[in-house]
Write a protein that holds these residues in place. Structure first.
Motif, short mmCIF file in Angstrom:
data_model
loop_
_atom_site.label_atom_id
_atom_site.label_comp_id
_atom_site.label_asym_id
_atom_site.label_seq_id
_atom_site.Cartn_x
_atom_site.Cartn_y
_atom_site.Cartn_z
N LYS A 282 -10.24 22.30 -2.85
CA LYS A 282 -9.21 21.43 -3.43
C LYS A 282 -8.06 21.23 -2.45
O LYS A 282 -7.52 20.11 -2.32
CB LYS A 282 -8.69 22.02 -4.74
N ILE A 283 -7.69 22.29 -1.76
CA ILE A 283 -6.63 22.18 -0.75
C ILE A 283 -7.10 21.30 0.41
O ILE A 283 -6.37 20.43 0.89
CB ILE A 283 -6.21 23.57 -0.24
N ASP A 284 -8.34 21.51 0.85
CA ASP A 284 -8.91 20.70 1.95
C ASP A 284 -8.96 19.22 1.57
O ASP A 284 -8.67 18.35 2.40
CB ASP A 284 -10.31 21.19 2.30
N ASP A 285 -9.31 18.93 0.32
CA ASP A 285 -9.41 17.53 -0.11
C ASP A 285 -8.04 16.85 -0.04
O ASP A 285 -7.95 15.68 0.37
CB ASP A 285 -9.94 17.46 -1.55
N LEU A 286 -6.99 17.55 -0.43
CA LEU A 286 -5.64 16.97 -0.34
C LEU A 286 -5.21 16.81 1.10
O LEU A 286 -4.65 15.78 1.48
CB LEU A 286 -4.64 17.85 -1.09
N LEU A 287 -5.46 17.82 1.91
CA LEU A 287 -5.07 17.75 3.33
C LEU A 287 -5.79 16.62 4.05
O LEU A 287 -5.23 16.02 4.98
CB LEU A 287 -5.34 19.09 4.03
N ALA A 288 -7.01 16.32 3.62
CA ALA A 288 -7.79 15.25 4.28
C ALA A 288 -7.13 13.89 4.11
O ALA A 288 -7.41 12.96 4.88
CB ALA A 288 -9.21 15.22 3.71
N THR A 289 -6.24 13.75 3.12
CA THR A 289 -5.57 12.46 2.90
C THR A 289 -4.25 12.36 3.67
O THR A 289 -3.63 11.30 3.67
CB THR A 289 -5.25 12.26 1.40
N SER A 290 -3.81 13.44 4.29
CA SER A 290 -2.45 13.49 4.84
C SER A 290 -2.25 12.53 6.01
O SER A 290 -1.18 11.95 6.15
CB SER A 290 -2.09 14.92 5.26
N ALA B 245 0.83 -1.21 0.00
CA ALA B 245 0.00 0.00 0.00
C ALA B 245 0.87 1.26 0.00
O ALA B 245 0.58 2.23 -0.72
CB ALA B 245 -0.93 0.01 1.22
N SER B 246 1.94 1.28 0.80
CA SER B 246 2.82 2.44 0.81
C SER B 246 3.55 2.57 -0.52
O SER B 246 3.84 3.67 -0.99
CB SER B 246 3.81 2.36 1.97
N MET B 247 3.85 1.43 -1.15
CA MET B 247 4.46 1.46 -2.48
C MET B 247 3.52 2.10 -3.50
O MET B 247 3.95 2.90 -4.34
CB MET B 247 4.80 0.04 -2.92
N GLU B 248 2.23 1.78 -3.41
CA GLU B 248 1.25 2.33 -4.35
C GLU B 248 1.10 3.85 -4.18
O GLU B 248 0.96 4.58 -5.17
CB GLU B 248 -0.11 1.65 -4.16
N VAL B 249 1.16 4.32 -2.95
CA VAL B 249 1.11 5.77 -2.71
C VAL B 249 2.31 6.45 -3.34
O VAL B 249 2.18 7.46 -4.04
CB VAL B 249 1.06 6.07 -1.20
N ALA B 250 3.51 5.88 -3.11
CA ALA B 250 4.73 6.47 -3.66
C ALA B 250 4.73 6.42 -5.18
O ALA B 250 5.13 7.38 -5.85
CB ALA B 250 5.95 5.74 -3.10
N VAL C 132 -1.37 12.68 0.29
CA VAL C 132 -0.25 13.47 0.77
C VAL C 132 0.41 12.68 1.90
O VAL C 132 -0.22 12.40 2.91
CB VAL C 132 -0.71 14.85 1.30
N SER C 133 1.67 12.28 1.70
CA SER C 133 2.34 11.46 2.71
C SER C 133 3.54 12.16 3.33
O SER C 133 4.09 11.68 4.31
CB SER C 133 2.80 10.14 2.09
N SER C 134 3.94 13.30 2.77
CA SER C 134 5.11 14.02 3.25
C SER C 134 4.70 15.14 4.21
O SER C 134 3.78 15.92 3.92
CB SER C 134 5.89 14.62 2.07
N LEU C 135 5.41 15.24 5.32
CA LEU C 135 5.15 16.33 6.27
C LEU C 135 5.44 17.68 5.63
O LEU C 135 4.74 18.66 5.87
CB LEU C 135 6.00 16.14 7.53
N ARG C 136 6.46 17.73 4.77
CA ARG C 136 6.80 18.99 4.08
C ARG C 136 5.65 19.44 3.20
O ARG C 136 5.29 20.63 3.19
CB ARG C 136 8.06 18.79 3.24
N HIS C 137 5.06 18.51 2.47
CA HIS C 137 3.93 18.85 1.60
C HIS C 137 2.72 19.29 2.43
O HIS C 137 2.02 20.24 2.07
CB HIS C 137 3.54 17.64 0.75
N LYS C 138 2.48 18.59 3.54
CA LYS C 138 1.34 18.93 4.40
C LYS C 138 1.47 20.36 4.94
O LYS C 138 0.51 21.14 4.91
CB LYS C 138 1.24 17.94 5.55
N LYS C 139 2.66 20.70 5.41
CA LYS C 139 2.87 22.05 5.96
C LYS C 139 2.69 23.11 4.89
O LYS C 139 2.13 24.18 5.15
CB LYS C 139 4.25 22.14 6.60
N ALA C 140 3.16 22.84 3.68
CA ALA C 140 3.00 23.80 2.58
C ALA C 140 1.52 24.00 2.25
O ALA C 140 1.07 25.13 2.03
CB ALA C 140 3.76 23.32 1.35
N LEU C 141 0.76 22.90 2.22
CA LEU C 141 -0.67 23.01 1.95
C LEU C 141 -1.40 23.74 3.07
O LEU C 141 -2.35 24.50 2.81
CB LEU C 141 -1.27 21.61 1.76
#
Length: 459
Positions: A204-212, A144-149, A392-401
């Motif tokens: 759109k931003i909320d939808d991405l953040l909801a997956t973090s 599953a983590s491979m599929e996300v990456a 969104v699996s990266s903390l860096r991406h989450k903080k930017a969003l």
């Protein structure tokens, strides 16, 4: 282009294997290889077609070093958008090191960690989010983590981020045009239209953040500590979960003196299972240290697997441990189901009303599937499917969003107050800058260096 020098590194893991690969990239990659590679059929690698393989030997002063297959890939359609050569040789450490030394002696430089992927990013073949996904793919702990990456590597996240980026650019361009060219009488947004467009970006931003949160769990996993009194079956439970005899199991209380850790895959979630010493008032100094470690994990673990002995009922020590775990995510495991029951479930619910309760006979592998289901449901609320959406699996991406969301929220607040367009554009630019950090369109060199420093050599 990123650099005029040529880099080389061993691209396969350290150790003995059937095949090892040395990767070379840069303007002199083919010329350098020509100096050490003697093809079976006389040919100049500069003249061969791109994406072709050539059999021959690596030689040093006419002495054969190894029998190899050399792959030639010519820019720009390569991983780095530079000339790339990969030498497939035998996988012994000495052989690989020897061939690499020969290549370095011909003028190549030893690559830094992640430098091949860094060049791919800086040369424009992939964006920064895709580059980070390369490392995540290599380090994936479950399918599953491979599929996300893999989704991120193929541009799933980048596409959604760029969609938000284009919305912000369109808004910003129109508002700045009305400010900079008032004489052209550019039609301003109708109030309702501007509000709707801001809401769309925010959604759109909320939808991405909801997956973090789910993305983080799939990438990093969950730390679960098995805690309980001595001799309630914690080590048997560990052995049942990992499907092997990992921990010593005896009838003597206090057998486990130290922490034992194993990573298992539960419905795609990497779960680090930690077997701890039985918690009690220990007199032996070694056991006392083990108990202290157990109490430490009871405090810091994300998930507590609290084991009680179904044949003993709930003891005062069990109740103390339950109270200590009240602010944690808990699964209570009523173990030794094969013995006579003395367990009163209502006593557990009085202290841990939200805890899942699973009955097991760990030594006989009974109830283990139900326990795994309970862990998955607790971690993911029963929703596990990495293929459903981009995450969104990266903390860096989450903080930017999160920064982008805050900026867009400020835009909406400014618009609702009826302030001039100049004020709207300030926060829109800030939101755009935050979003650009994800794909690398606006990110400092220090951040880029830090990201690629965590890569392995040869990638």
């Amino acid at each position: 282009m990123y650099s005029n020098d040529t880099i080389a590194a061993i691209a396969t893991a350290v150790g003995e294997s059937g095949i090892g690969i040395i990767r070379i990239s840069g303007p002199e990659a083919i010329a350098i290889t020509n100096q050490v590679f003697e093809p079976k059929q006389d040919k100049d690698l500069n003249e061969v077609e791109s994406y072709t393989a050539h059999y021959g030997h690596i030689v040093e002063e006419e002495q054969v070093v190894d029998e190899v297959i050399t792959l030639v890939m010519k820019e720009p359609k390569t991983y780095t958008k530079e000339d790339v050569v990969e030498i497939n040789c035998h996988g012994g450490t000495v052989v690989l090191r020897k061939i690499l030394d020969l290549i370095l002696n011909q003028g190549a430089r030893l690559a830094e960690p992640g430098e091949f992927t860094k060049r791919a990013f800086l040369n424009g073949r992939i964006d920064l989010a895709q580059a980070e996904a390369v490392a995540d793919l290599i380090q994936s702990k479950t399918e599953a983590s491979m599929e996300v990456a893999l989704d991120q590597l193929e541009g799933g996240l980048s596409d959604q981020v760029n969609d938000i980026r284009q919305d912000l650019i369109a808004l910003l361009a129109h508002l700045e045009a009305t400010i900079d060219f008032p004489e052209d009488e550019i039609e301003d947004f109708q109030s309702e239209e501007l509000g709707a467009r801001i809401d769309t970006v925010q959604q759109k931003i909320d939808d991405l953040l909801a997956t973090s949160e789910r993305g983080k769990i799939l990438k990093e996993g969950v730390e679960a500590a098995i805690v309980g009194r001595p001799n309630v079956g914690k080590s048997s439970l560990l052995n049942a979960l990992v499907r092997e005899k990992r921990a010593i199991v005896t009838d003597i209380p206090g057998t486990t003196r130290d922490v034992i850790e194993e990573v298992i895959n539960i419905d795609g979630i990497p779960v680090k299972i930690i077997d701890t010493a039985g918690i009690r008032n220990a007199e032996n100094q070694i056991e006392k240290i083990g108990v202290e470690k157990s109490e430490e994990y009871l405090t810091k673990a994300e998930l507590i697997l609290l084991v009680v002995d179904i044949s003993d009922g709930i003891t005062d020590e069990d109740k103390r441990l339950m109270r200590d775990a009240q602010n944690k995510e808990v699964v209570v495991i009523a173990n030794k189901l094969d013995l006579e029951h003395q367990l009163e479930l209502e006593k557990i619910k009085e202290i841990l009303p939200e805890a899942a309760i699973v009955k097991t006979a760990a030594i006989a592998n009974q109830g283990i599937n139900e326990l795994e289901d309970a862990i998955a449901n607790l971690v993911y609320s029963g929703k596990i499917n990495a293929q459903e959406e981009t995450m969104v699996s990266s903390l860096r991406h989450k903080k930017a969003l999160e920064r982008a969301k805050e900026n867009v929220s400020d835009v909406k607040s400014t618009w609702e107050q009826g302030l001039p367009n100049d004020f709207l554009t300030i926060d829109l630019r800030a939101a755009l800058e935050a979003v650009n950090e994800i794909t690398g369109d606006a990110v400092g060199e220090d951040i880029i260096d830090q990201i690629f420093a965590d890569f392995c050599l040869g990638k």
